[in-house]
Enzyme design. Structure first.
Site, PDB file in Angstrom:
ATOM      1  N   SER A 140       0.869  -1.183   0.000  1.00 11.01           N
ATOM      2  CA  SER A 140       0.000   0.000   0.000  1.00 11.01           C
ATOM      3  C   SER A 140       0.900   1.226   0.000  1.00 11.01           C
ATOM      4  CB  SER A 140      -0.861  -0.009   1.271  1.00 11.01           C
ATOM      5  OG  SER A 140      -1.481   1.245   1.471  1.00 11.01           O
ATOM      6  N   TYR A 153      -1.288  -0.987  10.579  1.00  7.89           N
ATOM      7  CA  TYR A 153      -1.489  -1.223   9.140  1.00  7.89           C
ATOM      8  C   TYR A 153      -0.239  -0.829   8.355  1.00  7.89           C
ATOM      9  CZ  TYR A 153      -3.690  -1.085   4.508  1.00  7.89           C
ATOM     10  OH  TYR A 153      -3.995  -1.302   3.185  1.00  7.89           O
TER      11      TYR A 153
HETATM   12  N1  NAP Z   1      -8.706  -0.224  -1.023  1.00  5.09           N
HETATM   13  C1  NAP Z   1      -7.632   0.511  -0.847  1.00  5.09           C
HETATM   14  O1  NAP Z   1      -7.715   1.760  -0.834  1.00  5.09           O
HETATM   15  C2  NAP Z   1      -6.290  -0.137  -0.692  1.00  5.09           C
HETATM   16  C3  NAP Z   1      -5.151   0.662  -0.790  1.00  5.09           C
HETATM   17  C4  NAP Z   1      -3.902   0.068  -0.620  1.00  5.09           C
HETATM   18  C5  NAP Z   1      -3.796  -1.287  -0.384  1.00  5.09           C
HETATM   19  N2  NAP Z   1      -4.920  -2.043  -0.282  1.00  5.09           N
HETATM   20  C6  NAP Z   1      -4.763  -3.472  -0.011  1.00  5.09           C
HETATM   21  O2  NAP Z   1      -5.406  -4.205  -1.028  1.00  5.09           O
HETATM   22  C7  NAP Z   1      -5.703  -5.517  -0.558  1.00  5.09           C
HETATM   23  C8  NAP Z   1      -7.122  -5.867  -0.962  1.00  5.09           C
HETATM   24  O3  NAP Z   1      -8.017  -5.026  -0.261  1.00  5.09           O
HETATM   25  P1  NAP Z   1      -9.311  -4.370  -0.930  1.00  5.09           P
HETATM   26  O4  NAP Z   1      -9.092  -2.915  -0.986  1.00  5.09           O
HETATM   27  O5  NAP Z   1      -9.689  -5.094  -2.164  1.00  5.09           O
HETATM   28  O6  NAP Z   1     -10.362  -4.603   0.247  1.00  5.09           O
HETATM   29  P2  NAP Z   1     -11.522  -5.680   0.457  1.00  5.09           P
HETATM   30  O7  NAP Z   1     -12.568  -5.505  -0.571  1.00  5.09           O
HETATM   31  O8  NAP Z   1     -11.900  -5.567   1.884  1.00  5.09           O
HETATM   32  O9  NAP Z   1     -10.784  -7.058   0.193  1.00  5.09           O
HETATM   33  C9  NAP Z   1      -9.989  -7.695   1.162  1.00  5.09           C
HETATM   34  C10 NAP Z   1      -9.928  -9.155   0.821  1.00  5.09           C
HETATM   35  O10 NAP Z   1      -9.087  -9.822   1.778  1.00  5.09           O
HETATM   36  C11 NAP Z   1      -9.789 -10.960   2.263  1.00  5.09           C
HETATM   37  N3  NAP Z   1      -9.351 -11.309   3.590  1.00  5.09           N
HETATM   38  C12 NAP Z   1      -9.369 -10.537   4.704  1.00  5.09           C
HETATM   39  N4  NAP Z   1      -8.911 -11.240   5.746  1.00  5.09           N
HETATM   40  C13 NAP Z   1      -8.600 -12.482   5.289  1.00  5.09           C
HETATM   41  C14 NAP Z   1      -8.091 -13.648   5.886  1.00  5.09           C
HETATM   42  N5  NAP Z   1      -7.827 -13.725   7.205  1.00  5.09           N
HETATM   43  N6  NAP Z   1      -7.893 -14.739   5.124  1.00  5.09           N
HETATM   44  C15 NAP Z   1      -8.186 -14.695   3.800  1.00  5.09           C
HETATM   45  N7  NAP Z   1      -8.656 -13.623   3.168  1.00  5.09           N
HETATM   46  C16 NAP Z   1      -8.867 -12.523   3.916  1.00  5.09           C
HETATM   47  C17 NAP Z   1     -11.260 -10.571   2.200  1.00  5.09           C
HETATM   48  O11 NAP Z   1     -12.094 -11.699   2.110  1.00  5.09           O
HETATM   49  P3  NAP Z   1     -12.848 -12.440   3.307  1.00  5.09           P
HETATM   50  O12 NAP Z   1     -13.437 -11.376   4.189  1.00  5.09           O
HETATM   51  O13 NAP Z   1     -13.850 -13.247   2.573  1.00  5.09           O
HETATM   52  O14 NAP Z   1     -11.816 -13.264   3.975  1.00  5.09           O
HETATM   53  C18 NAP Z   1     -11.287  -9.824   0.877  1.00  5.09           C
HETATM   54  O15 NAP Z   1     -11.412 -10.751  -0.168  1.00  5.09           O
HETATM   55  C19 NAP Z   1      -5.463  -5.470   0.952  1.00  5.09           C
HETATM   56  O16 NAP Z   1      -4.229  -6.090   1.241  1.00  5.09           O
HETATM   57  C20 NAP Z   1      -5.399  -3.994   1.260  1.00  5.09           C
HETATM   58  O17 NAP Z   1      -4.643  -3.713   2.412  1.00  5.09           O
HETATM   59  C21 NAP Z   1      -6.153  -1.509  -0.457  1.00  5.09           C
END
Ligand code: NAP
Length: 247
Positions: A140, A153
């Site tokens: 991130s 985080y």
């Molecule tokens: N959105 C942003 O602005 C942003 C910016 C920078 C980085 N990121 C990173 O991008 C990645 C994806 O996030 P997103 O933005 O797409 O958010 P999201 O829609 O909340 O997706 C997160 C995913 O991680 C899974 N997950 C969470 N805990 C888990 C566990 N213990 N075991 C297996 N799967 C797990 C969730 O599925 P389940 O709940 O079904 O397990 C979901 O599929 C993350 O690493 C996040 O930190 C996001």
């Protein structure tokens, strides 16, 4: 070349992971989806198959070492090999340190940091045996600079950067033909901020995202690009943000 590649994706039940699974499947990859919510994974796989793609899923918790092993084994069982893994699962239950939400700190480290290590452990023996592989991880912009209210985080995402860089250097020393990419997204539309327990921090996120936010598919395109790059090309890092985002 993506057609026929077997790509494992964690955090595939929503947001960036879901968009990546759909995009890669459309490009001809065989995708293996992992996350905790089996119902969501099942629906996404059904949609991919309806659209003519090839996909399978396994409900997993990346904080459990054995679950990452099981996901890799599932991919091998279904498709015979793994060409790439996208270690993308993550949570962001942000709060200020003085709130002492130590359970949230534990979960953040277990999922965002240990989850990546366990994912690497699950595929590295397979990639070393194949003498070829690709590991992509979602860090991130919070892994590049720290923000008040995001200590655990940011620390977890900083650690992902360090782990991936060490992995790249060790693999290069071993001439292992392992391609590694760390992706640093800024604000992306997803469910991520729903896990924020501090009202002020959550409202701040909502305000920023009203101004500017990337579609999850823009990050998926970046993943497609690094997988599609020539086998001799290693794209170490990619930062992707909406235009005019100030932080
Ligand atoms: N959105 C942003 O602005 C942003 C910016 C920078 C980085 N990121 C990173 O991008 C990645 C994806 O996030 P997103 O933005 O797409 O958010 P999201 O829609 O909340 O997706 C997160 C995913 O991680 C899974 N997950 C969470 N805990 C888990 C566990 N213990 N075991 C297996 N799967 C797990 C969730 O599925 P389940 O709940 O079904 O397990 C979901 O599929 C993350 O690493 C996040 O930190 C996001």
């Amino acid at each position: 070349m993506i057609t026929g590649k077997v790509v494992v994706i964690t955090g595939a039940s929503s947001g960036i992971g879901e968009a990546t699974a759909k995009r890669l499947a459309t490009a001809g990859a065989k995708v293996v989806l992992g996350a905790r919510h089996a119902d969501r994974l099942k629906a996404i796989v059904a949609q991919i198959q309806k659209d003519g793609g090839t996909a399978s899923f396994l409900p997993i918790d990346v904080a459990r070492k054995e679950d990452s092993q099981a996901l890799a084994a599932h991919a091998i069982q279904c498709f015979g090999r793994i060409d790439a893994i996208f270690l993308n699962a993550g949570i962001m239950p942000s709060s200020r340190l003085a709130e002492l939400k130590t359970d949230d700190w534990d979960r953040t480290i277990d999922i965002n940091l240990k989850g990546v290590l366990y994912g690497i452990a699950a595929v590295l023996p397979i990639f070393n045996k194949q003498h070829q592989g690709q590991i992509i991880a979602t860090s991130s912009v919070a892994g590049l600079k720290v923000y008040p209210g995001y200590a655990a985080y940011c620390a977890s995402k900083w650690a992902v950067r360090e782990i991936m860089e060490a992995l790249r250097l060790e693999a290069a020393q071993d001439k292992a033909n392992l391609r590694t990419t760390t992706i640093y997204p800024a604000a992306v539309h997803s469910n991520l901020i729903s896990g924020i327990t501090n009202d002020a921090i959550r409202n701040g996120e909502i305000a920023v995202r009203k101004q500017t936010e990337l579609a999850a598919d823009e990050v998926a395109k970046a993943v497609e690009y690094v997988i599609d790059a020539p086998a001799e090309t290693d794209i170490h890092e990619l930062t992707i943000a909406p235009l005019n985002q100030e932080w």
